[in-house]
Motif scaffolding. Sequence first.
Motif, PDB file in Angstrom:
ATOM      1  N   ALA A 295      45.825  29.874  38.301  1.00  0.00           N
ATOM      2  CA  ALA A 295      44.886  30.600  37.446  1.00  0.00           C
ATOM      3  C   ALA A 295      43.595  29.813  37.256  1.00  0.00           C
ATOM      4  O   ALA A 295      42.490  30.386  37.254  1.00  0.00           O
ATOM      5  N   THR A 296      43.713  28.491  37.108  1.00  0.00           N
ATOM      6  CA  THR A 296      42.536  27.660  36.912  1.00  0.00           C
ATOM      7  C   THR A 296      41.629  27.692  38.138  1.00  0.00           C
ATOM      8  O   THR A 296      40.399  27.728  38.020  1.00  0.00           O
TER       9      THR A 296
ATOM     10  N   ASN B 259      41.486  41.697  26.712  1.00  0.00           N
ATOM     11  CA  ASN B 259      40.836  41.277  27.959  1.00  0.00           C
ATOM     12  C   ASN B 259      41.230  39.861  28.369  1.00  0.00           C
ATOM     13  O   ASN B 259      40.439  39.115  28.965  1.00  0.00           O
ATOM     14  N   GLY B 260      42.483  39.496  28.037  1.00  0.00           N
ATOM     15  CA  GLY B 260      43.000  38.204  28.451  1.00  0.00           C
ATOM     16  C   GLY B 260      43.040  38.096  29.963  1.00  0.00           C
ATOM     17  O   GLY B 260      43.279  39.074  30.680  1.00  0.00           O
ATOM     18  N   LEU B 261      42.814  36.888  30.460  1.00  0.00           N
ATOM     19  CA  LEU B 261      42.685  36.662  31.895  1.00  0.00           C
ATOM     20  C   LEU B 261      43.991  36.143  32.476  1.00  0.00           C
ATOM     21  O   LEU B 261      44.353  34.981  32.290  1.00  0.00           O
ATOM     22  N   ASP B 262      44.711  37.014  33.199  1.00  0.00           N
ATOM     23  CA  ASP B 262      45.828  36.571  34.023  1.00  0.00           C
ATOM     24  C   ASP B 262      45.338  36.525  35.468  1.00  0.00           C
ATOM     25  O   ASP B 262      44.177  36.824  35.760  1.00  0.00           O
TER      26      ASP B 262
ATOM     27  N   PRO C 274      45.922  38.438  38.217  1.00  0.00           N
ATOM     28  CA  PRO C 274      45.359  39.676  38.782  1.00  0.00           C
ATOM     29  C   PRO C 274      43.977  40.021  38.226  1.00  0.00           C
ATOM     30  O   PRO C 274      43.093  40.476  38.970  1.00  0.00           O
ATOM     31  N   THR C 275      43.767  39.791  36.926  1.00  0.00           N
ATOM     32  CA  THR C 275      42.455  40.076  36.336  1.00  0.00           C
ATOM     33  C   THR C 275      41.393  39.136  36.882  1.00  0.00           C
ATOM     34  O   THR C 275      40.266  39.556  37.186  1.00  0.00           O
ATOM     35  N   LEU C 276      41.734  37.870  37.038  1.00  0.00           N
ATOM     36  CA  LEU C 276      40.791  36.918  37.610  1.00  0.00           C
ATOM     37  C   LEU C 276      40.441  37.282  39.046  1.00  0.00           C
ATOM     38  O   LEU C 276      39.283  37.172  39.464  1.00  0.00           O
ATOM     39  N   GLN C 277      41.436  37.737  39.795  1.00  0.00           N
ATOM     40  CA  GLN C 277      41.162  38.170  41.174  1.00  0.00           C
ATOM     41  C   GLN C 277      40.227  39.368  41.177  1.00  0.00           C
ATOM     42  O   GLN C 277      39.305  39.446  42.012  1.00  0.00           O
TER      43      GLN C 277
ATOM     44  N   GLY D  36      40.477  34.845  26.236  1.00  0.00           N
ATOM     45  CA  GLY D  36      40.829  33.683  27.041  1.00  0.00           C
ATOM     46  C   GLY D  36      41.956  33.988  27.997  1.00  0.00           C
ATOM     47  O   GLY D  36      42.109  35.112  28.463  1.00  0.00           O
ATOM     48  N   GLY D  37      42.756  32.968  28.301  1.00  0.00           N
ATOM     49  CA  GLY D  37      43.916  33.186  29.139  1.00  0.00           C
ATOM     50  C   GLY D  37      44.923  34.082  28.454  1.00  0.00           C
ATOM     51  O   GLY D  37      44.998  34.137  27.224  1.00  0.00           O
ATOM     52  N   ASP D  38      45.702  34.804  29.248  1.00  0.00           N
ATOM     53  CA  ASP D  38      46.696  35.729  28.701  1.00  0.00           C
ATOM     54  C   ASP D  38      47.907  34.922  28.227  1.00  0.00           C
ATOM     55  O   ASP D  38      48.801  34.586  29.002  1.00  0.00           O
ATOM     56  N   VAL D  39      47.933  34.606  26.922  1.00  0.00           N
ATOM     57  CA  VAL D  39      48.967  33.704  26.394  1.00  0.00           C
ATOM     58  C   VAL D  39      50.368  34.301  26.512  1.00  0.00           C
ATOM     59  O   VAL D  39      51.350  33.563  26.659  1.00  0.00           O
TER      60      VAL D  39
END
Length: 270
Positions: A91-92, A33-36, A38-41, A71-74
């Motif tokens: 992203a931020t 469930n990393g946040l890139d 598109p996922t944040l949108q 967290g963020g999608d590393v």
Amino acid sequence: MSQPELLITSGTVLLSLHGGVAHLHLNRPDAANGLDIPTLQDLIAALMRCHGERRVRVVLLTGAGANFCAGGDVHTFAGKGDELPEYIRQATVYLQAAISAMIHLDAPVIAAVQGFAAGGGGMGLVCAADVVIAGESARFLAGATRVAMAPDAGLSVTLPRLVGPRKATEMLLMNPVVKAPEALSLGLISQVVADAELQAAAMAYAQQMAEGAPRALAATKRLLWTGVGLGVDAAMPEESRTVAALCRTLDVREGLAAVIEKRTAQFEGQ
């Protein structure tokens, strides 16, 4: 209980309505469930849907798979090369918008955490939630300085608010992995349950909270978030104004009558 109403049925974030509980579900289990971007949108879109849906009294936030949110999608970050600063900047902005939407949502937000809640994404979502129920497997990690970054998602403010400045400094600079029992003792989370019971326990908790008076829940949430910065003397007049305003509602009359009549109140949000 009737079948849930499916509001968002595909994508990286799903949304369904269970009576007064909106179930917001991060849906990238293969990426923890990393946040890139598109996922944040998608997350912002789901939160805005909750903002606009009057039937929502409580939001339950969960993550698919073994981890709540790493967290963020590393992997995405590492693949950006020279474009990483611009990608992170965008992203931020989206992450900050999501955190702000959670905090300013009238409905209280309950997060159910299993596995890792890490980085500005995972820890940020945890610290922006109003109640956090964790499975025994839950692990919490700030992680930003471990990859030479700094905290985001408001963590430099929300984490000290929950665990105190000294412990927050240690967590943000040294990146210890905090297990569920320690997280409970620190005040980072609200309760710990067995992993097998997590989803059912969190939904039951959310449904019980959703039986409360929605305007009172929203007002209390707002007072809690704003009062920390105000101090007691400045907060008390705002409390007084809020209570006086709520006393104009039908829910207050219902609540008082229910106490006198020794019955369960039926709140309508009016």
